[in-house]
Motif scaffolding. Sequence first.
Motif, short mmCIF file in Angstrom:
data_model
loop_
_atom_site.label_atom_id
_atom_site.label_comp_id
_atom_site.label_asym_id
_atom_site.label_seq_id
_atom_site.Cartn_x
_atom_site.Cartn_y
_atom_site.Cartn_z
N ILE A 26 72.20 -101.59 -3.18
CA ILE A 26 72.06 -100.32 -2.46
C ILE A 26 70.58 -100.03 -2.20
O ILE A 26 70.17 -99.71 -1.08
N TYR A 27 69.78 -100.13 -3.25
CA TYR A 27 68.34 -99.89 -3.12
C TYR A 27 67.69 -100.88 -2.15
O TYR A 27 66.96 -100.47 -1.23
N SER A 28 67.94 -102.17 -2.33
CA SER A 28 67.24 -103.18 -1.53
C SER A 28 67.67 -103.14 -0.07
O SER A 28 66.83 -103.30 0.83
N ASP A 29 68.97 -102.90 0.19
CA ASP A 29 69.44 -102.88 1.57
C ASP A 29 68.93 -101.64 2.30
O ASP A 29 68.46 -101.72 3.44
N LEU A 30 69.00 -100.48 1.64
CA LEU A 30 68.53 -99.24 2.28
C LEU A 30 67.03 -99.28 2.51
O LEU A 30 66.56 -98.97 3.62
N SER A 31 66.26 -99.67 1.52
CA SER A 31 64.80 -99.71 1.69
C SER A 31 64.41 -100.74 2.75
O SER A 31 63.48 -100.52 3.53
N ALA A 60 70.38 -94.42 -6.63
CA ALA A 60 70.04 -95.66 -5.93
C ALA A 60 69.66 -95.36 -4.48
O ALA A 60 68.68 -95.90 -3.95
N PHE A 61 70.44 -94.50 -3.83
CA PHE A 61 70.13 -94.11 -2.46
C PHE A 61 68.80 -93.36 -2.38
O PHE A 61 67.99 -93.59 -1.48
N THR A 62 68.57 -92.47 -3.33
CA THR A 62 67.35 -91.65 -3.31
C THR A 62 66.11 -92.52 -3.45
O THR A 62 65.13 -92.35 -2.69
N PHE A 63 66.13 -93.45 -4.39
CA PHE A 63 64.97 -94.31 -4.58
C PHE A 63 64.81 -95.28 -3.41
O PHE A 63 63.69 -95.52 -2.94
N GLY A 64 65.91 -95.82 -2.91
CA GLY A 64 65.83 -96.70 -1.75
C GLY A 64 65.28 -95.97 -0.53
O GLY A 64 64.51 -96.55 0.25
N PRO A 91 62.15 -97.99 -11.84
CA PRO A 91 63.20 -96.99 -11.59
C PRO A 91 64.60 -97.58 -11.49
O PRO A 91 65.57 -96.92 -11.86
N ILE A 92 64.72 -98.82 -11.00
CA ILE A 92 66.03 -99.42 -10.85
C ILE A 92 66.69 -99.63 -12.21
O ILE A 92 67.92 -99.61 -12.33
N VAL A 93 65.89 -99.85 -13.24
CA VAL A 93 66.44 -99.98 -14.60
C VAL A 93 67.19 -98.71 -14.98
O VAL A 93 68.27 -98.76 -15.59
N HIS A 94 66.66 -97.57 -14.62
CA HIS A 94 67.32 -96.29 -14.92
C HIS A 94 68.60 -96.14 -14.10
O HIS A 94 69.61 -95.62 -14.60
#
Length: 258
Positions: free
Chosen positions: A76-81, A150-154, A207-210
């Motif tokens: 989610i993070y990697s694709d959105l970012s 995940a969306f927020t950080f991405g 952050p992804i660890v969290h």
Amino acid sequence: MRSLRVPRAMQTIMALVLREMATSYGRSPGGYLWAVAEPVAGIALLTFIFSLGFQAPPLGTSFALFYASGLVPFLIYSDLSGKLSQSINFSLPLLGYPRVTLADAVLARALLNIITQTLVSCLILGGLLVLFATQATPNIAILAQAILLAFTFGFGVGTLNCFLVTRFPVWQRIWSIANRPMFLLCCIVFTFESIPMPFRDWLWFNPIVHVVGAMRQGLYFGYSGAYVSVTYVLFLSLGLSVLGFFLIWRFKDRLLNR
């Protein structure tokens, strides 16, 4: 006049979303099928490899669910970012129209990606819980919180990278190289508690660890995940988002006239 701005902005964003759907998923064979097939294939591969060497996963009884709990938020993070970092370049031919702004380009890509990844996450996690004897007791509220994080950080990383990639094209290669070890540094194939000190303290700042920890809190009853800090992820994501939008607004003329 002010009352007309919001509907017009929404119309513009929805038009960009439809364009994004047609270009990103409509031209390739399989279309949306690949959005589901990619994480499923990754989970299957991890399950096969690690089940050969271990009798049980670090949490629960299902290898597939354990690796999904790490891989889903990471993707989610990697694709959105990644999608947001190319927002301006992707919509550059349309940004000459007065009704299309830089913010519209970013928000349209974010909206489509959030809808797509939410559906993919529900299909994968729901499918594993229904089809396999995972013995998991999911907490929907905590799972939703993890996906939102995940969306927020991405979104924060993608917004800042949108400016950096557009303003400095070489940044895309630099970021790609720097981001490669992230898969191993996000606790996807192991738990945070299993990492020895002092590396555990250093890894806490990822952050992804969290986010992964929050996902596992929602899937495994009794998993405390005491290290998870929702506040840390939210504040960092907010800071990156504000900085990214500020830089895009501040240097919008340079970004459009390259």
